[in-house]
Design a protein around this motif. Sequence first.
Motif, PDB file in Angstrom:
ATOM      1  N   TYR A 153       0.829  -1.212   0.000  1.00  0.00           N
ATOM      2  CA  TYR A 153       0.000   0.000   0.000  1.00  0.00           C
ATOM      3  C   TYR A 153       0.859   1.257   0.000  1.00  0.00           C
ATOM      4  CZ  TYR A 153      -5.022  -0.901   0.060  1.00  0.00           C
ATOM      5  OH  TYR A 153      -6.322  -1.179  -0.316  1.00  0.00           O
ATOM      6  N   GLU A 182      -9.716   6.972  -7.108  1.00  0.00           N
ATOM      7  CA  GLU A 182     -10.376   6.674  -5.830  1.00  0.00           C
ATOM      8  C   GLU A 182      -9.630   7.397  -4.718  1.00  0.00           C
ATOM      9  OE1 GLU A 182     -10.037   2.566  -4.542  1.00  0.00           O
ATOM     10  OE2 GLU A 182      -8.100   2.353  -5.510  1.00  0.00           O
ATOM     11  N   THR A 245     -15.287   0.378   3.676  1.00  0.00           N
ATOM     12  CA  THR A 245     -15.621  -0.381   4.874  1.00  0.00           C
ATOM     13  C   THR A 245     -15.348   0.438   6.125  1.00  0.00           C
ATOM     14  OG1 THR A 245     -15.266  -2.484   3.787  1.00  0.00           O
ATOM     15  CG2 THR A 245     -14.972  -2.442   6.174  1.00  0.00           C
TER      16      THR A 245
HETATM   17  N1  PLP Z   1     -10.134   1.671  -2.212  1.00  0.00           N
HETATM   18  C1  PLP Z   1      -9.079   1.271  -1.488  1.00  0.00           C
HETATM   19  C2  PLP Z   1      -7.718   1.585  -1.969  1.00  0.00           C
HETATM   20  C3  PLP Z   1      -9.289   0.568  -0.287  1.00  0.00           C
HETATM   21  O1  PLP Z   1      -8.238   0.165   0.435  1.00  0.00           O
HETATM   22  C4  PLP Z   1     -10.593   0.332   0.148  1.00  0.00           C
HETATM   23  C5  PLP Z   1     -10.831  -0.368   1.417  1.00  0.00           C
HETATM   24  O2  PLP Z   1     -11.025  -1.544   1.452  1.00  0.00           O
HETATM   25  C6  PLP Z   1     -11.668   0.766  -0.643  1.00  0.00           C
HETATM   26  C7  PLP Z   1     -11.390   1.430  -1.822  1.00  0.00           C
HETATM   27  C8  PLP Z   1     -13.086   0.524  -0.249  1.00  0.00           C
HETATM   28  O3  PLP Z   1     -13.442  -0.814  -0.458  1.00  0.00           O
HETATM   29  P1  PLP Z   1     -14.517  -1.514   0.466  1.00  0.00           P
HETATM   30  O4  PLP Z   1     -15.777  -0.746   0.328  1.00  0.00           O
HETATM   31  O5  PLP Z   1     -14.639  -2.886  -0.109  1.00  0.00           O
HETATM   32  O6  PLP Z   1     -13.995  -1.491   1.835  1.00  0.00           O
END
Ligand code: PLP
Length: 286
Positions: A153, A182, A245
């Motif tokens: 990450y 994002e 999440t």
């Molecule tokens: N984008 C990234 C880079 C993430 O780490 C997360 C977290 O999990 C999300 C988006 C959102 O994904 P989710 O709704 O499945 O948690």
Amino acid sequence: LMIYVNGEYVPKSQATTSIYDHGFLYGDGVFEGIRAYNGRVFKLAEHIDRLYDSARAIALNIPMSKEEMEEAILETLRKNNLKDAYIRPIVSRGIGDLGLDPRKCPNPNIFIITQPWDAMYGDLYETGLTAITVGIRRNAPDALSPNIKSLNYLNNILAKIEANEKGGDEAIFLDSRGFISEGSGDNIFCIKNGRILTPPTINNLKGITRAVAIEILEKLGYDVLEKDIGLFDLYTADEIFVTGTAAEAAPIVKIDGRIIGNGKVGPITKQVADTFAEFTRSNGTE
Ligand code: PLP
């Protein structure tokens, strides 16, 4: 707190791995972030599917079935007597030597961490977040796909550092073409004239909360369009929110110094957040 480590439950202080674990040496592994609300794990099957897909994409064979993984996650919660919790399953490539070759790592390590947790942004759900678009780009789909939730990450961390420096609550990535990708840990939606736009998941993580938000918006009667979004679309949006999440559905009211809408949490964002809260309270695996 008791942590799951390769089939055993051990106290937090004993939940360790080797410095030769390629998860540590190279970020070689995958993970998930999951929430439990009032004793129910939200979208557990979807998170497990994504964990196994991420593993498959990096040729990592998780040495337990999805059913066993589900049971281990639920048991970790039970052992800790947690009802509202964050759950972090991690599968690392395992212990090898200092070389990159994963063939030297015969045994992946599986960890499941859990802890009490409430939505991450506190008062900002009422007042809105400030976001910064950052110079560091999200991974290109032809390199390390942003669909893989890997232990690497570093670019998300660099994005966070940049946002911290500039006083932003969240960092927004662009992709290598300059389109919106994002947030550092959440997906993004922008709203203009009642129409909802979100980038296609080619340049971002296939967010599980994103999918729930789309479902909610469509049920509420809004059109959701998955299309490339530029900075102009963001700066001129009526509302922006991010989903994840940890973040749930969080409003963004200022981005790169531009006030979004009237600078307050917008009505559609509020509707999504409220419906999402009902959803998490009434769905999930016990
Ligand atoms: N984008 C990234 C880079 C993430 O780490 C997360 C977290 O999990 C999300 C988006 C959102 O994904 P989710 O709704 O499945 O948690």
